[in-house]
Design a protein around this motif. Structure first.
Motif: not given
Length: 253
Positions: A71-75, A78-81, A198-214
């Protein structure tokens, strides 16, 4: 009961065509004998055939090769924490039932939507459950040694990513260079009409909730089924890091 294991990673290789390729320096057994001799107060000739250990020096980023984004990669949050780094995540996230979505028929730049996912789930008669590990097949891994690698994949939309998180998915991965559509296409779209989402939109969903992507998975075409297998994908523990290298494996009973 026998088990079949399928390696889902790309090799760490100097030939990889990506912005941050590894730099691997190979040291010979002869050099190993010289190193050992210097450390131990001996001569290289004291070792059989003037040979000792072989070693490699690798220079790379945490996002080189097959890796898991934290999650640290995106922002920073995450979810205010405070967003967690790769070493802070529960190890239970990285072993679970695998579910494969096949978008190998989609063109480069196609943005995968929630409806695409639900349609395939209906076809495979499967319902996602929390902590399933979702794999997105595009077959882009076949281009890892070519200049087409960065621009050859469909990618995930923000809405589809958000929907997966809402189903309890914590780890999701793709066999392309990145999770979103290719960066060049994002930039071209934004330049034509500058706007949010538009820019990095799917990654930035990580600001709303924690997740990891491979990212940079491989060999998803070798999976014989879309579910009914396990995935083990434990990231290297790097203190404070935004990602960790991984060698994910599909385990089929």
């Amino acid at each position: 009961m026998t088990k079949k294991m399928i390696d889902l990673s790309v090799p760490m290789d100097n030939r990889l065509k990506e912005p941050f390729p590894p730099k691997i320096k190979y040291d010979s057994h002869a050099n190993g004998a010289k190193q050992a001799a210097g450390l131990l107060g001996l001569k290289a000739s004291d070792f059989p055939n003037n040979e000792a250990w072989a070693t490699e020096t690798v220079t790379l980023t945490t996002h080189t090769g097959t890796h898991i984004d934290a999650p640290w990669h995106y922002a920073s949050t995450a979810a205010g924490k405070p967003a967690r780094t790769i070493d802070q995540l529960p190890i239970e996230w990285f072993y679970g039932d695998g579910v494969l979505f096949d978008f190998s028929d989609k063109h480069p730049g196609y943005e995968i939507q929630t409806q695409d996912l639900t349609d395939q789930l209906e076809e495979m008669n499967y319902e996602l459950k929390p902590l399933d590990i979702v794999l997105i097949r595009t077959d882009t891994d076949q281009y890892i040694y070519t200049d087409e690698y960065l621009a050859s994949q469909p990618g995930m939309s923000a809405d589809a990513t958000r929907w997966l998180i809402e189903q309890g998915i914590k780890v999701m991965g793709i066999d392309g260079w990145g999770w979103d559509i290719p960066l060049a296409l994002q930039a071209e779209n934004y330049k034509q009409n500058p706007r949010e989402g538009v820019l990095w939109a799917a990654h930035f969903v990580g600001k709303e909730a924690e997740y990891c992507q491979i990212e940079k998975l491989a060999n998803l075409d070798q999976l014989p089924t879309q579910h009914g297998f396990k995935v083990a994908a434990f990231p290297i523990k790097i203190t404070g890091a935004s990602a960790g290298w991984v060698r994910p494996v599909a385990i089929i009973e």
